[in-house]
Design an enzyme around this catalytic site. Structure first.
Site, PDB file in Angstrom:
ATOM      1  N   ASP A  18       0.854  -1.187   0.000  1.00 25.69           N
ATOM      2  CA  ASP A  18       0.000   0.000   0.000  1.00 25.69           C
ATOM      3  C   ASP A  18       0.891   1.238   0.000  1.00 25.69           C
ATOM      4  OD1 ASP A  18      -2.169   1.642   0.107  1.00 25.69           O
ATOM      5  OD2 ASP A  18      -2.641   1.276   2.213  1.00 25.69           O
ATOM      6  N   MET A  19       0.717   2.096  -1.010  1.00 27.26           N
ATOM      7  CA  MET A  19       1.532   3.312  -1.096  1.00 27.26           C
ATOM      8  C   MET A  19       1.164   4.273   0.032  1.00 27.26           C
ATOM      9  SD  MET A  19       3.154   2.258  -3.621  1.00 27.26           S
ATOM     10  CE  MET A  19       4.258   3.656  -3.718  1.00 27.26           C
ATOM     11  N   TYR A  23      -1.076  10.257  -3.421  1.00 32.26           N
ATOM     12  CA  TYR A  23      -1.271  11.470  -4.211  1.00 32.26           C
ATOM     13  C   TYR A  23      -0.307  12.573  -3.774  1.00 32.26           C
ATOM     14  CZ  TYR A  23      -5.635   9.576  -6.154  1.00 32.26           C
ATOM     15  OH  TYR A  23      -6.559   8.810  -6.815  1.00 32.26           O
ATOM     16  N   ARG A  60      -1.044  15.616   9.195  1.00 32.31           N
ATOM     17  CA  ARG A  60      -1.890  14.877  10.135  1.00 32.31           C
ATOM     18  C   ARG A  60      -1.504  15.157  11.585  1.00 32.31           C
ATOM     19  NH1 ARG A  60      -2.434   8.890   7.187  1.00 32.31           N
ATOM     20  NH2 ARG A  60      -2.768   9.719   5.078  1.00 32.31           N
ATOM     21  N   ASP A 120      -3.204   2.772  -5.946  1.00 27.80           N
ATOM     22  CA  ASP A 120      -2.066   2.812  -5.017  1.00 27.80           C
ATOM     23  C   ASP A 120      -1.919   1.552  -4.165  1.00 27.80           C
ATOM     24  OD1 ASP A 120      -4.332   3.184  -3.543  1.00 27.80           O
ATOM     25  OD2 ASP A 120      -3.548   4.836  -2.332  1.00 27.80           O
ATOM     26  N   GLU A 121      -2.504   0.421  -4.567  1.00 26.13           N
ATOM     27  CA  GLU A 121      -2.312  -0.806  -3.790  1.00 26.13           C
ATOM     28  C   GLU A 121      -2.240  -2.027  -4.703  1.00 26.13           C
ATOM     29  OE1 GLU A 121      -5.528  -1.832  -1.168  1.00 26.13           O
ATOM     30  OE2 GLU A 121      -7.006  -0.801  -2.417  1.00 26.13           O
TER      31      GLU A 121
END
Length: 634
Positions: A18-19, A23, A60, A120-121
């Site tokens: 998983d990236m 984005y 975050r 992206d996975e």
């Protein structure tokens, strides 16, 4: 509903890659100055600064979340960098991110079977690579293990001091008394760590991964330690992982099924499903779904990695929230045109690059109504996909109108642009699915046919065969010749349904190609003979071999168009072409005896078209009126 698949008894090594905030990483690669700064990617939207679709880990930390709007994110984190997704046709253009995802897949595919699950996975089946590594050099015999491998998180491994974490991971990886499954997992962890480092080197992107014995567990593990880390799930740790895992966070349990488990059975975690027998779950949810629920409670999942590097479908959509909802047919048609143009471009690119075609066009919409039936869903509609932007647009609006009539219960046609306050479209999308590969050994390449195919309508079999003139081209080509398509499948491969059995690569199209020049020359000879008075008798063999052969080919063209369901709006395949008389054949008017004159390899194909049409006693084309007056007749 979910379907249970039996898990094989053999040990499998499955990884889910998983990236990390993909984005944002793509934008940071384009603008290196953004690295290390709180960053978010927004989709264009005038409402409160746009919608956040990706938030960097730096942002975050300040409390920025994906559920926020751009303005709200700036209030929480004034220094945040907001990057807008590229816009095309009034909507977000994600091609940059799709292409970047393809870069990652090309690196990962070097070690095992890959299934691209999204932009992206990626799922990977590393079983063979892990078994080969274990045979060649077991982890317990490795003197040097890369630090990236030692940073792995092993579920169930108790580490009292974080400073000793790498040492404990090394001990787990190199245990001589480990069982076969754990040794394979250790090999898988080493392979995945190497791949992640290779991805970083070649693409500048970081990614996280989960390594387990099936897809379900690998998917859960990849999200547990991010960014740029990997998590291993030994079999002994599966129960502990699922015991407290929220039921609604499991794949396929986020909707009605998960809500039913909570309300009807009081199940809030996956572990709580262990209280119910397989029979009880089957009684409540059916045999398949009941067995599936019983399996996931025990970490059992037999789903295979499909070995797919390309997407299963293509889609283009846009949302219209609140006051932006579409309330007229004309506004819906405007946006459908934009969406279909993008879809057509992506399909054409897929055709050129990957030699694949899509067979089904589907329209989805979400809407509201002003009356008490607002809970009713807008019905999805599908139809066979015709290539070319104009055709996709035409079919999409027809699908929408059919769905709208069913949704609001009216059957009278509304005029373009008329206001209708009882409904509003809040989401609209078109998709192309049922992708199939074009046979690489096809002997019938339409790009070599006399008429050619244009980029506007690369698979338009109906237009490719109507209105033929003496040069073997169509009336459309009176305009400047468009760019040719160089990789087109046979019409037979396109129009045959999935249930049809393949008969080989030969098709009736070859007959058109082989006889095209012969038809033209025979027509000229026929005209010459007529002028010089050398016309042969109607039933003579010489006349059949020349002029009749051309007529036969013309009739076969017409039959083929009818057989594949040609739909030429505004132009007929039987209309006269300048310099040539019009031909108008129906299937039932064709004498089956002409099939005997075809090359043997396509007689079977042609007879399949004629088989349902049993014709009563019909005089053969070769018969002549003099036959009825011969002395042999009684």
């Amino acid at each position: 509903m979910p379907v249970a698949t039996r898990e094989t008894s053999d040990a499998r090594i499955i990884a889910h890659v998983d990236m990390d905030c993909f984005y944002v990483q793509v934008e940071q690669r384009k603008q290196p100055s953004l690295r290390g700064l709180p960053t978010a990617v927004i989709q264009y939207n005038s409402y409160k600064g746009g919608a956040l679709i990706a938030v960097s880990y730096e942002a975050r930390k300040y409390g920025v979340k994906r559920s926020m709007r751009g303005d709200e994110a700036q209030e929480v984190c004034p220094q945040i960098q907001l990057v807008q997704v590229p816009v095309a046709r009034g909507k977000a253009d994600l091609n940059t991110y799709r292409n970047a995802g393809s870069e990652v897949v090309s690196v990962l595919a070097s070690k095992g079977r890959c299934e691209r699950a999204s932009i992206d996975e990626v799922y990977m089946d590393l079983t063979e690579a892990a078994e080969a590594m274990l045979k060649e050099s077991s982890p317990e015999n490795l003197d040097d293990i890369h630090e990236e491998v030692l940073k792995s998180h092993v579920l169930g491994l108790h580490v009292e001091d974080e400073r000793d974490a790498k040492r404990e991971v090394r001990k787990w990886l190199c245990r001589s008394d480990a069982d076969y499954h754990d040794k394979l997992l250790a090999c898988g962890a080493i392979i995945v760590a190497e791949l992640r480092m290779q991805v970083l080197k070649e693409t500048e992107f970081t990614c996280s991964a989960g390594i387990a014995h099936n897809k379900m567990l690998a998917k859960l593990a990849s999200a547990m330690n991010k960014p740029a880390q990997q998590t291993i799930v030994p079999r002994s740790s599966v129960k502990g992982l699922l015991e407290s895992f929220p039921i609604k966070k499991m794949k396929q349990l986020g909707g009605k099924l998960g809500s039913s488990l909570q309300s009807d059975l009081g199940v809030n975690t996956v572990g709580e499903l262990l209280k119910f027998s397989e029979e009880k779950l089957q009684q409540r949810y059916g045999i398949n779904t009941g067995t599936w629920l019983w399996n996931i409670a025990r970490g059992i999942n037999g789903e295979e990695v499909e070995g797919r590097l390309l997407p299963k479908s293509h889609g283009s959509g846009k949302t219209f929230p609140g006051p932006q909802a579409l309330k007229t047919i004309s506004s819906v048609q405007h946006w459908l045109n934009q969406l279909c143009e993008e879809l057509s471009e992506r399909l054409q690119s897929d055709l050129d690059q990957n030699k694949r075609i899509a067979r089904t066009l589907t329209l989805h919409a979400r809407t509201y109504k002003g009356d008490s039936d607002s809970h009713k869903n807008f019905p999805s509609k599908s139809c066979p996909l015709r290539y070319g932007a104009a055709k996709i647009q035409e079919d999409a609006i027809n699908l929408f109108q059919a769905g709208l009539r069913e949704y609001i219960g009216f059957h009278n046609n509304k005029s373009q642009g008329s206001q209708n306050s009882s409904w509003g479209i809040t989401s609209l999308s078109v998709g192309a699915s049922k992708m199939v590969n074009i046979p690489s050994d096809s002997s019938c390449d339409l790009s070599r046919q006399g008429d050619g195919l244009t980029e506007e309508s690369p698979l338009s079999s109906s237009q490719a065969f109507h209105s033929w003139n003496e040069n073997g081209t169509t009336e459309r080509e009176a305009q400047p010749e468009p760019k040719r398509i160089h990789a087109i499948p046979t019409l037979k491969a396109v129009v045959k349904k999935n249930t049809a059995k393949e008969k080989g690569n030969c098709s009736i199209l070859e007959l058109f190609k082989n006889y095209s020049d012969q038809c033209t020359s025979s027509e000229k000879q026929h005209a010459t003979n007529a002028q010089t008075g050398k016309t042969s008798s109607i039933g003579s063999e010489s006349n059949y071999n020349s002029d009749s052969t051309c007529n036969q080919v013309e009739s076969l063209k017409e039959i083929y168009c009818e057989a594949i369901g040609t739909n030429n709006r505004g132009s007929s395949s039987t209309q006269a072409v300048e310099g040539r008389p019009s031909w108008s054949y129906r299937m039932e008017e064709i004498d089956p005896s002409v099939v005997d004159e075809l090359p043997p390899e396509i007689q079977q194909e042609f007879r399949a078209w004629l088989r349902p049409l049993k014709r009563p006693n019909v005089v053969k084309r070769g018969s002549i009126i003099t036959h009825y007056f011969s002395g042999n007749k009684n």
